[in-house]
Design a protein around this motif. Structure first.
Motif, short mmCIF file in Angstrom:
data_model
loop_
_atom_site.label_atom_id
_atom_site.label_comp_id
_atom_site.label_asym_id
_atom_site.label_seq_id
_atom_site.Cartn_x
_atom_site.Cartn_y
_atom_site.Cartn_z
N VAL A 226 0.74 -1.29 0.01
CA VAL A 226 0.11 -0.06 -0.21
C VAL A 226 0.90 1.39 0.02
N LEU A 227 0.53 2.17 -0.89
CA LEU A 227 1.23 3.45 -0.88
C LEU A 227 0.07 4.40 -0.62
N ASP A 228 0.05 5.21 0.42
CA ASP A 228 -0.91 6.35 0.68
C ASP A 228 -0.12 7.69 0.37
N LEU A 229 -0.85 8.12 -0.47
CA LEU A 229 -0.39 9.66 -0.99
C LEU A 229 -0.89 10.73 -0.25
N GLY A 230 -1.69 10.36 0.55
CA GLY A 230 -2.57 11.57 1.42
C GLY A 230 -3.46 12.32 0.55
N GLY A 231 -3.48 13.57 0.67
CA GLY A 231 -4.56 14.53 0.05
C GLY A 231 -3.82 15.35 -0.87
N GLY A 232 -4.16 16.67 -0.48
CA GLY A 232 -3.47 17.66 -1.28
C GLY A 232 -3.99 18.26 -2.67
N LEU A 233 -4.94 17.94 -2.91
CA LEU A 233 -5.80 17.95 -4.15
C LEU A 233 -6.65 19.07 -4.05
N GLY A 234 -6.41 20.27 -4.61
CA GLY A 234 -6.90 21.69 -4.19
C GLY A 234 -8.02 22.14 -4.67
N VAL A 235 -8.56 23.25 -4.29
CA VAL A 235 -9.53 23.95 -4.77
C VAL A 235 -9.49 25.41 -5.17
N ASP A 236 -9.91 26.10 -6.20
CA ASP A 236 -9.42 27.31 -6.60
C ASP A 236 -10.14 28.51 -5.79
N TYR A 237 -9.70 28.65 -4.59
CA TYR A 237 -10.03 29.85 -3.89
C TYR A 237 -9.96 31.27 -4.36
N LEU A 238 -8.87 31.28 -5.16
CA LEU A 238 -8.63 32.71 -5.86
C LEU A 238 -9.13 32.90 -7.04
N GLU A 239 -9.91 31.95 -7.61
CA GLU A 239 -10.72 32.16 -8.89
C GLU A 239 -9.61 32.31 -10.03
N THR A 240 -8.60 31.41 -10.10
CA THR A 240 -7.61 31.69 -11.10
C THR A 240 -7.87 31.06 -12.20
N GLY A 241 -8.84 30.11 -12.28
CA GLY A 241 -9.32 29.32 -13.42
C GLY A 241 -8.57 27.98 -13.49
N GLN A 242 -7.65 27.81 -12.41
CA GLN A 242 -6.64 26.57 -12.54
C GLN A 242 -7.47 25.44 -11.40
N GLY A 243 -7.13 24.23 -11.57
CA GLY A 243 -7.71 23.17 -10.77
C GLY A 243 -7.09 21.88 -11.21
N ILE A 244 -7.59 21.01 -10.31
CA ILE A 244 -6.94 19.66 -10.55
C ILE A 244 -8.04 19.00 -11.65
N ASP A 245 -7.70 18.34 -12.65
CA ASP A 245 -8.51 17.61 -13.27
C ASP A 245 -8.61 16.30 -12.79
N TRP A 246 -9.77 15.67 -12.37
CA TRP A 246 -9.86 14.50 -11.70
C TRP A 246 -9.38 13.19 -12.79
N GLN A 247 -9.70 13.09 -13.89
CA GLN A 247 -9.47 12.21 -14.95
C GLN A 247 -7.96 12.24 -15.35
N GLN A 248 -7.44 13.19 -15.37
CA GLN A 248 -6.08 13.23 -15.56
C GLN A 248 -5.40 12.92 -14.32
N ALA A 249 -5.84 13.13 -13.14
CA ALA A 249 -5.09 12.61 -11.91
C ALA A 249 -5.20 10.99 -11.59
N MET A 250 -6.31 10.55 -12.14
CA MET A 250 -6.27 9.14 -12.10
C MET A 250 -5.48 8.59 -13.17
N ALA A 251 -5.27 9.03 -14.33
CA ALA A 251 -4.41 8.50 -15.30
C ALA A 251 -2.89 8.74 -14.70
N ASP A 252 -2.45 9.74 -14.07
CA ASP A 252 -1.16 9.83 -13.57
C ASP A 252 -0.91 8.93 -12.59
N LEU A 253 -2.15 8.76 -11.57
CA LEU A 253 -1.92 7.75 -10.52
C LEU A 253 -1.59 6.34 -10.96
N ALA A 254 -2.28 6.16 -12.08
CA ALA A 254 -2.11 4.69 -12.78
C ALA A 254 -0.81 4.52 -12.99
N GLN A 255 0.06 5.50 -13.56
CA GLN A 255 1.38 5.40 -13.72
C GLN A 255 2.22 5.16 -12.38
#
Length: 405
Positions: A226-255
């Motif tokens: 088991v490898l637990d990577l914790g959390g850290g996925l953010g939300v855009d409080y400053l409304e910069t238009g940036q944010g985590i793409d969940w599907q991309q995160a899943m693809a990255d984590l599969a690697q």
């Protein structure tokens, strides 16, 4: 015509019609149907096992929604454990985290049926082994690791800074798994950056973790399952238009999962799971111009929403009523007798006036239970859930006499 950002029309209408109690200077509301839809989407993958970090929002209705989704629970105190168990969650679905686990707490969690622990020190590993032997159990354990990079970025969680979370690889490398037969050391936990908004940065950090963690497991002498990577996925409080793409995160984590060669990857989601589905509403009690700046003084401030004072990142805000006036920047202040009580400088319609209500978005995480309501004996905020197109009061606003003795 402008109205509340991120606020569904039906909920916006309900809030405009809401008449609170006599002590209701500010209140939280949580959109439960929207939360359930979001949690269901998070579970539509087979890459990671998800845990909900209860510290983000321990409200009973939120815990029940999480439990219904199939996501399990990360708890860091006896109080959080009690709250989760009260919602009829099985103890086997609970992971015990937190840097300050004493022998007594570890033994108590084991007695309650918790079987999975993140251990933060050699002492905690010894205490878990002792409690497990005394109770005739063999719990699973993950060693929490701190890593350092040549160019670590600063972050409220620590980044490269010295924190109480876990130990370095050199410190853990003196442990031998065979010395703890009553504990199944099966994994490692690593989490050092919070509220990340870039998939690229997250993937880079995750990728750098794999080699030193795989090497540490070999040195300690256990199979890294088991490898637990914790959390850290953010939300855009400053409304910069940036944010985590969940599907991309899943693809990255599969690697990452393939690279590490582990049977399971875990994530402990807090704000990413619940923040977008909570709102905070309070009144404007004064407006003035000072040194050429527009100021609004609110009925409540960091006594209910502490996060801006800690992070210098405000919650997004809008005028609750509709307005077609042009936007202007306003400095938002709460009622406390300290200059720290500031909720940001944010754009609002220029026709705002005393008696208007503001609604802060992304307040579903680190709101009510991270607040500091006791300072100056102001009111404790009310909490509501929104479900079936109606508000249900969870906790009425309370005056200082509620807690003063």
């Amino acid at each position: 015509m402008t109205t509340s950002k991120l606020l569904p029309d039906d909920l916006s209408q309900t809030l405009r019609a809401h008449q609170g109690g006599s002590h209701e200077n500010g209140y939280f509301v949580y959109d439960i149907p929207a939360l359930k839809q979001h949690l269901a989407k998070l579970e539509q993958q087979d890459v990671v096992k998800l845990w909900y970090a209860v510290k983000a929002n321990p409200l009973s209705s939120v815990i029940q929604a999480v439990a219904d989704s199939g996501i399990q629970f990360d708890v860091a105190s006896k109080g959080e454990l009690t709250q989760v168990l009260l919602q009829n969650v099985e103890a086997e679905k609970i992971l015990n985290t937190g840097p300050a686990k004493s022998f007594q707490q570890i033994a108590y969690f084991l007695q309650q049926g918790v079987n999975t622990f993140v251990v933060e020190s050699y002492n905690q590993l010894q205490w878990l082994a002792q409690a497990a032997k005394e109770q005739g159990k063999q719990p699973d354990a993950l060693l929490r690791v701190q890593l350092r990079w040549p160019e670590g970025e600063k972050n409220p969680l620590g980044g490269n800074s010295l924190t109480p979370f876990g130990m370095g690889t050199e410190e853990w490398s003196g442990v031998r798994a065979n010395d703890f037969p009553s504990v199944n050391i099966c994994g490692l936990h690593i989490f050092q950056w919070g509220n990340m908004l870039s998939n690229r940065q997250m993937f880079s950090l995750w990728g750098q973790m794999v080699e030193p963690l795989v090497d540490l497991a070999e040195r300690v002498g256990f199979a890294l399952k088991v490898l637990d990577l914790g959390g850290g996925l953010g939300v855009d409080y400053l409304e910069t238009g940036q944010g985590i793409d969940w599907q991309q995160a899943m693809a990255d984590l599969a690697q990452i999962k393939q690279q590490a060669g582990v049977a399971e990857l875990w994530l402990e989601l807090g704000r990413y799971a619940v923040a977008p589905f909570g709102y905070y509403v309070t009144d404007v009690v004064d407006r003035k111009t000072n040194f050429g700046k527009e100021q609004l003084v609110l009925a409540a401030g960091i006594n209910h929403l502490l996060r801006p004072a800690i992070t210098d990142q405000p919650f997004p805000v809008s005028l609750l009523r509709q307005s077609s006036a042009p936007l202007a920047d306003f400095h938002l202040h709460g009622p406390l007798c300290t200059s720290m009580d500031k909720l940001g400088c944010l754009p609002l319609p220029d026709d705002i006036q005393v008696g208007d209500q503001l609604v802060f978005s992304l307040a579903g995480a680190y709101g009510f239970t991270e607040s500091m309501p006791l300072f100056l004996c102001h009111e404790v905020a009310a909490e509501y859930v929104y479900d079936n197109h109606q508000l249900t009061e969870v906790r009425a606003a309370q005056p200082a006499t509620w807690y003063m003795r």
